[in-house]
Scaffold this motif. Sequence first.
Motif, PDB file in Angstrom:
ATOM      1  N   MET A 142       3.641  -9.682   8.310  1.00 21.94           N
ATOM      2  CA  MET A 142       4.773  -8.843   7.937  1.00 21.94           C
ATOM      3  C   MET A 142       4.393  -7.380   8.110  1.00 21.94           C
ATOM      4  O   MET A 142       3.279  -6.977   7.799  1.00 21.94           O
ATOM      5  N   GLU A 143       5.331  -6.578   8.611  1.00 20.69           N
ATOM      6  CA  GLU A 143       5.197  -5.127   8.545  1.00 20.69           C
ATOM      7  C   GLU A 143       6.093  -4.645   7.415  1.00 20.69           C
ATOM      8  O   GLU A 143       7.259  -5.038   7.328  1.00 20.69           O
ATOM      9  N   ILE A 144       5.542  -3.842   6.536  1.00 18.52           N
ATOM     10  CA  ILE A 144       6.257  -3.426   5.339  1.00 18.52           C
ATOM     11  C   ILE A 144       6.346  -1.905   5.298  1.00 18.52           C
ATOM     12  O   ILE A 144       5.328  -1.211   5.328  1.00 18.52           O
ATOM     13  N   ASP A 145       7.559  -1.401   5.252  1.00 22.64           N
ATOM     14  CA  ASP A 145       7.765   0.043   5.146  1.00 22.64           C
ATOM     15  C   ASP A 145       7.446   0.511   3.735  1.00 22.64           C
ATOM     16  O   ASP A 145       7.786  -0.149   2.745  1.00 22.64           O
ATOM     17  N   THR A 146       6.794   1.660   3.632  1.00 25.68           N
ATOM     18  CA  THR A 146       6.497   2.280   2.344  1.00 25.68           C
ATOM     19  C   THR A 146       6.793   3.769   2.452  1.00 25.68           C
ATOM     20  O   THR A 146       6.983   4.292   3.554  1.00 25.68           O
ATOM     21  N   PRO A 170       4.317   2.578   7.386  1.00 29.19           N
ATOM     22  CA  PRO A 170       4.274   1.115   7.381  1.00 29.19           C
ATOM     23  C   PRO A 170       2.875   0.576   7.121  1.00 29.19           C
ATOM     24  O   PRO A 170       1.874   1.094   7.615  1.00 29.19           O
ATOM     25  N   ARG A 217       0.823  -3.497   6.539  1.00 30.14           N
ATOM     26  CA  ARG A 217       0.923  -4.868   7.036  1.00 30.14           C
ATOM     27  C   ARG A 217       0.464  -5.840   5.945  1.00 30.14           C
ATOM     28  O   ARG A 217      -0.380  -5.508   5.119  1.00 30.14           O
ATOM     29  N   VAL A 265      -3.416  -7.573   2.366  1.00 28.45           N
ATOM     30  CA  VAL A 265      -2.600  -6.377   2.544  1.00 28.45           C
ATOM     31  C   VAL A 265      -3.410  -5.264   3.206  1.00 28.45           C
ATOM     32  O   VAL A 265      -4.446  -4.840   2.680  1.00 28.45           O
ATOM     33  N   MET A 271       4.471  -2.132  -1.274  1.00 29.92           N
ATOM     34  CA  MET A 271       4.159  -3.354  -0.535  1.00 29.92           C
ATOM     35  C   MET A 271       4.175  -4.572  -1.457  1.00 29.92           C
ATOM     36  O   MET A 271       4.671  -5.640  -1.081  1.00 29.92           O
ATOM     37  N   ARG A 294       7.732  -5.582  -2.077  1.00 29.77           N
ATOM     38  CA  ARG A 294       8.309  -6.322  -0.948  1.00 29.77           C
ATOM     39  C   ARG A 294       7.800  -7.762  -0.917  1.00 29.77           C
ATOM     40  O   ARG A 294       8.572  -8.707  -0.663  1.00 29.77           O
ATOM     41  N   LEU A 295       6.527  -7.955  -1.185  1.00 30.74           N
ATOM     42  CA  LEU A 295       5.978  -9.308  -1.193  1.00 30.74           C
ATOM     43  C   LEU A 295       6.607 -10.156  -2.293  1.00 30.74           C
ATOM     44  O   LEU A 295       6.886 -11.343  -2.096  1.00 30.74           O
ATOM     45  N   GLU A 349       9.796 -12.056  -1.467  1.00 33.54           N
ATOM     46  CA  GLU A 349       9.773 -13.251  -0.623  1.00 33.54           C
ATOM     47  C   GLU A 349      10.184 -14.476  -1.437  1.00 33.54           C
ATOM     48  O   GLU A 349       9.851 -14.583  -2.623  1.00 33.54           O
TER      49      GLU A 349
END
Length: 205
Positions: free
Chosen positions: A3-7, A11, A13, A59, A85, A88-89, A92
Amino acid sequence: MEMEIDTPKGPGRADLEWPEGSTRYLLAITHGAGGGVDAPDILAVRDAVLASGGAVARVTQPYRAAGRRMPGANTGPQDLAWSAMIGRLRAEPGAAEVPLVLAGRSNGARVACRTAAELGAEAVVALAFPLHPPGKPEKSRAGELRGAGVPVLVVNGDRDPFGVPDAADAAALEVRPGERHELSKDPETVGRLVADWLGERLLRD
Protein backbone atom coordinates in the motif's frame (compact mmCIF):
# COMPACT_ATOMS: atom_id res chain seq x y z
CA MET A 1 -0.61 -6.37 0.14
CA GLU A 2 1.56 -3.38 -0.71
CA MET A 3 0.00 0.00 0.00
CA GLU A 4 1.06 3.59 -0.62
CA ILE A 5 -0.34 5.81 2.10
CA ASP A 6 -0.58 9.58 1.88
CA THR A 7 0.39 11.52 5.00
CA PRO A 8 0.83 15.23 5.81
CA LYS A 9 4.57 14.63 5.31
CA GLY A 10 4.37 12.84 1.99
CA PRO A 11 3.58 9.27 0.95
CA GLY A 12 4.76 6.28 2.93
CA ARG A 13 4.45 2.58 2.23
CA ALA A 14 3.07 -0.41 4.09
CA ASP A 15 3.30 -4.11 3.38
CA LEU A 16 0.25 -5.64 5.07
CA GLU A 17 0.06 -9.41 5.54
CA TRP A 18 -2.75 -11.44 7.08
CA PRO A 19 -2.45 -14.79 8.85
CA GLU A 20 -4.21 -17.93 7.76
CA GLY A 21 -7.52 -18.23 9.55
CA SER A 22 -8.83 -15.63 11.95
CA THR A 23 -6.82 -12.55 12.84
CA ARG A 24 -6.02 -12.20 16.55
CA TYR A 25 -4.33 -8.76 16.48
CA LEU A 26 -2.59 -6.28 14.16
CA LEU A 27 1.09 -5.48 14.66
CA ALA A 28 2.40 -2.40 12.84
CA ILE A 29 6.20 -2.33 12.83
CA THR A 30 8.61 0.24 11.44
CA HIS A 31 12.32 0.58 10.82
CA GLY A 32 15.28 2.35 12.36
CA ALA A 33 16.43 5.81 11.36
CA GLY A 34 18.41 4.79 8.29
CA GLY A 35 17.14 1.25 7.90
CA GLY A 36 14.33 -0.60 6.22
CA VAL A 37 11.57 -3.07 6.96
CA ASP A 38 13.61 -6.00 5.67
CA ALA A 39 15.97 -5.94 8.67
CA PRO A 40 16.53 -9.49 10.00
CA ASP A 41 14.78 -8.90 13.33
CA ILE A 42 11.77 -7.24 11.69
CA LEU A 43 11.38 -10.15 9.26
CA ALA A 44 11.69 -12.65 12.10
CA VAL A 45 9.01 -10.84 14.10
CA ARG A 46 6.77 -10.81 11.02
CA ASP A 47 7.14 -14.56 10.54
CA ALA A 48 6.52 -15.40 14.19
CA VAL A 49 3.53 -13.09 14.53
CA LEU A 50 1.89 -14.37 11.36
CA ALA A 51 2.36 -17.93 12.56
CA SER A 52 0.69 -17.04 15.88
CA GLY A 53 -2.38 -15.52 14.23
CA GLY A 54 -1.44 -11.86 14.09
CA ALA A 55 -1.55 -9.60 11.03
CA VAL A 56 1.60 -7.62 10.30
CA ALA A 57 2.06 -4.26 8.60
CA ARG A 58 5.69 -3.37 7.88
CA VAL A 59 5.64 0.41 7.59
CA THR A 60 8.14 2.48 5.61
CA GLN A 61 7.98 6.06 6.79
CA PRO A 62 7.71 8.90 4.25
CA TYR A 63 11.25 10.21 4.65
CA ARG A 64 12.65 6.77 3.78
CA ALA A 65 10.17 6.27 0.95
CA ALA A 66 11.47 9.58 -0.46
CA GLY A 67 15.06 8.32 -0.27
CA ARG A 68 16.24 10.38 2.71
CA ARG A 69 18.42 8.60 5.21
CA MET A 70 17.56 10.42 8.42
CA PRO A 71 14.23 11.68 9.80
CA GLY A 72 15.50 14.97 11.23
CA ALA A 73 15.90 16.09 14.83
CA ASN A 74 12.29 17.24 15.25
CA THR A 75 10.15 14.26 16.24
CA GLY A 76 6.82 15.95 15.52
CA PRO A 77 6.69 15.45 11.74
CA GLN A 78 7.69 11.80 12.03
CA ASP A 79 5.06 11.08 14.67
CA LEU A 80 2.44 12.89 12.59
CA ALA A 81 3.21 10.85 9.48
CA TRP A 82 3.29 7.58 11.43
CA SER A 83 -0.05 8.35 13.06
CA ALA A 84 -1.63 9.02 9.67
CA MET A 85 -0.34 5.71 8.34
CA ILE A 86 -1.64 3.79 11.34
CA GLY A 87 -5.03 5.44 10.89
CA ARG A 88 -5.14 4.29 7.28
CA LEU A 89 -4.14 0.74 8.20
CA ARG A 90 -6.87 0.60 10.84
CA ALA A 91 -9.39 1.46 8.13
CA GLU A 92 -8.64 -1.79 6.31
CA PRO A 93 -11.45 -4.37 6.60
CA GLY A 94 -10.95 -6.41 9.73
CA ALA A 95 -8.20 -4.23 11.17
CA ALA A 96 -10.29 -2.06 13.47
CA GLU A 97 -11.89 -5.01 15.25
CA VAL A 98 -8.68 -6.50 16.65
CA PRO A 99 -6.14 -5.19 19.18
CA LEU A 100 -3.44 -2.90 17.82
CA VAL A 101 0.23 -3.37 18.69
CA LEU A 102 2.79 -0.75 17.68
CA ALA A 103 6.38 -1.86 17.15
CA GLY A 104 9.66 -0.65 15.79
CA ARG A 105 13.38 -1.11 15.91
CA SER A 106 15.70 1.63 17.21
CA ASN A 107 14.28 5.02 16.15
CA GLY A 108 11.08 3.27 15.13
CA ALA A 109 10.69 1.94 18.67
CA ARG A 110 10.85 5.51 19.96
CA VAL A 111 8.09 6.55 17.53
CA ALA A 112 5.92 3.63 18.64
CA CYS A 113 6.34 4.55 22.31
CA ARG A 114 5.58 8.23 21.77
CA THR A 115 2.34 7.55 19.86
CA ALA A 116 0.98 4.39 21.51
CA ALA A 117 -1.49 5.95 23.91
CA GLU A 118 -2.88 8.45 21.38
CA LEU A 119 -3.38 5.75 18.76
CA GLY A 120 -5.12 3.33 21.11
CA ALA A 121 -2.49 0.61 21.04
CA GLU A 122 -2.74 -2.28 23.47
CA ALA A 123 1.04 -2.76 23.67
CA VAL A 124 4.39 -1.73 22.20
CA VAL A 125 7.29 -3.89 21.04
CA ALA A 126 10.61 -2.03 21.13
CA LEU A 127 13.48 -3.76 19.32
CA ALA A 128 16.95 -2.34 20.05
CA PHE A 129 15.53 0.66 21.89
CA PRO A 130 18.26 3.35 21.64
CA LEU A 131 18.47 4.38 25.30
CA HIS A 132 21.04 7.07 24.54
CA PRO A 133 23.41 8.12 21.75
CA PRO A 134 26.60 6.02 21.80
CA GLY A 135 28.96 7.30 24.47
CA LYS A 136 26.43 9.78 25.87
CA PRO A 137 24.53 8.02 28.66
CA GLU A 138 23.54 11.37 30.13
CA LYS A 139 21.17 11.89 27.17
CA SER A 140 18.74 9.18 28.24
CA ARG A 141 15.50 8.52 26.37
CA ALA A 142 14.06 6.33 29.11
CA GLY A 143 11.22 8.81 29.51
CA GLU A 144 9.79 7.67 26.17
CA LEU A 145 9.50 4.12 27.50
CA ARG A 146 7.96 5.27 30.77
CA GLY A 147 5.57 7.59 28.94
CA ALA A 148 4.19 5.03 26.48
CA GLY A 149 1.09 4.52 28.61
CA VAL A 150 0.78 0.86 27.61
CA PRO A 151 2.84 -2.28 28.35
CA VAL A 152 6.17 -2.27 26.48
CA LEU A 153 8.34 -5.26 25.62
CA VAL A 154 11.97 -4.25 25.07
CA VAL A 155 14.40 -6.58 23.29
CA ASN A 156 18.00 -5.33 23.29
CA GLY A 157 21.45 -6.85 22.88
CA ASP A 158 23.85 -6.79 25.81
CA ARG A 159 26.53 -5.29 23.55
CA ASP A 160 24.37 -2.50 22.14
CA PRO A 161 26.39 0.76 22.06
CA PHE A 162 23.10 2.66 22.42
CA GLY A 163 22.68 1.14 25.88
CA VAL A 164 20.18 -1.20 27.51
CA PRO A 165 17.06 0.16 29.24
CA ASP A 166 16.35 -0.52 32.88
CA ALA A 167 13.89 -3.33 33.52
CA ALA A 168 11.84 -0.98 35.67
CA ASP A 169 11.07 1.21 32.64
CA ALA A 170 9.23 -1.50 30.66
CA ALA A 171 6.68 -4.24 31.27
CA ALA A 172 9.25 -6.79 30.08
CA LEU A 173 12.93 -6.61 29.15
CA GLU A 174 14.75 -9.30 27.18
CA VAL A 175 18.53 -8.83 26.92
CA ARG A 176 20.06 -11.03 24.24
CA PRO A 177 23.61 -12.19 24.99
CA GLY A 178 26.21 -11.37 22.37
CA GLU A 179 23.86 -9.19 20.32
CA ARG A 180 24.64 -5.65 19.26
CA HIS A 181 22.21 -3.02 17.95
CA GLU A 182 21.31 -5.02 14.84
CA LEU A 183 19.92 -8.05 16.74
CA SER A 184 21.05 -10.08 13.74
CA LYS A 185 22.85 -13.04 15.34
CA ASP A 186 19.69 -14.93 16.29
CA PRO A 187 16.68 -13.07 14.90
CA GLU A 188 14.44 -16.14 15.04
CA THR A 189 14.63 -16.13 18.84
CA VAL A 190 13.77 -12.42 18.84
CA GLY A 191 10.68 -13.17 16.76
CA ARG A 192 9.64 -16.01 19.04
CA LEU A 193 10.06 -13.85 22.15
CA VAL A 194 7.81 -11.18 20.65
CA ALA A 195 5.09 -13.58 19.51
CA ASP A 196 5.09 -15.42 22.85
CA TRP A 197 4.87 -12.19 24.88
CA LEU A 198 2.02 -10.88 22.74
CA GLY A 199 0.25 -14.22 23.05
CA GLU A 200 0.42 -14.01 26.81
CA ARG A 201 -0.76 -10.38 26.78
CA LEU A 202 -3.42 -10.38 24.09
CA LEU A 203 -4.58 -13.90 23.38
CA ARG A 204 -5.70 -15.09 26.78
CA ASP A 205 -9.05 -16.88 26.70
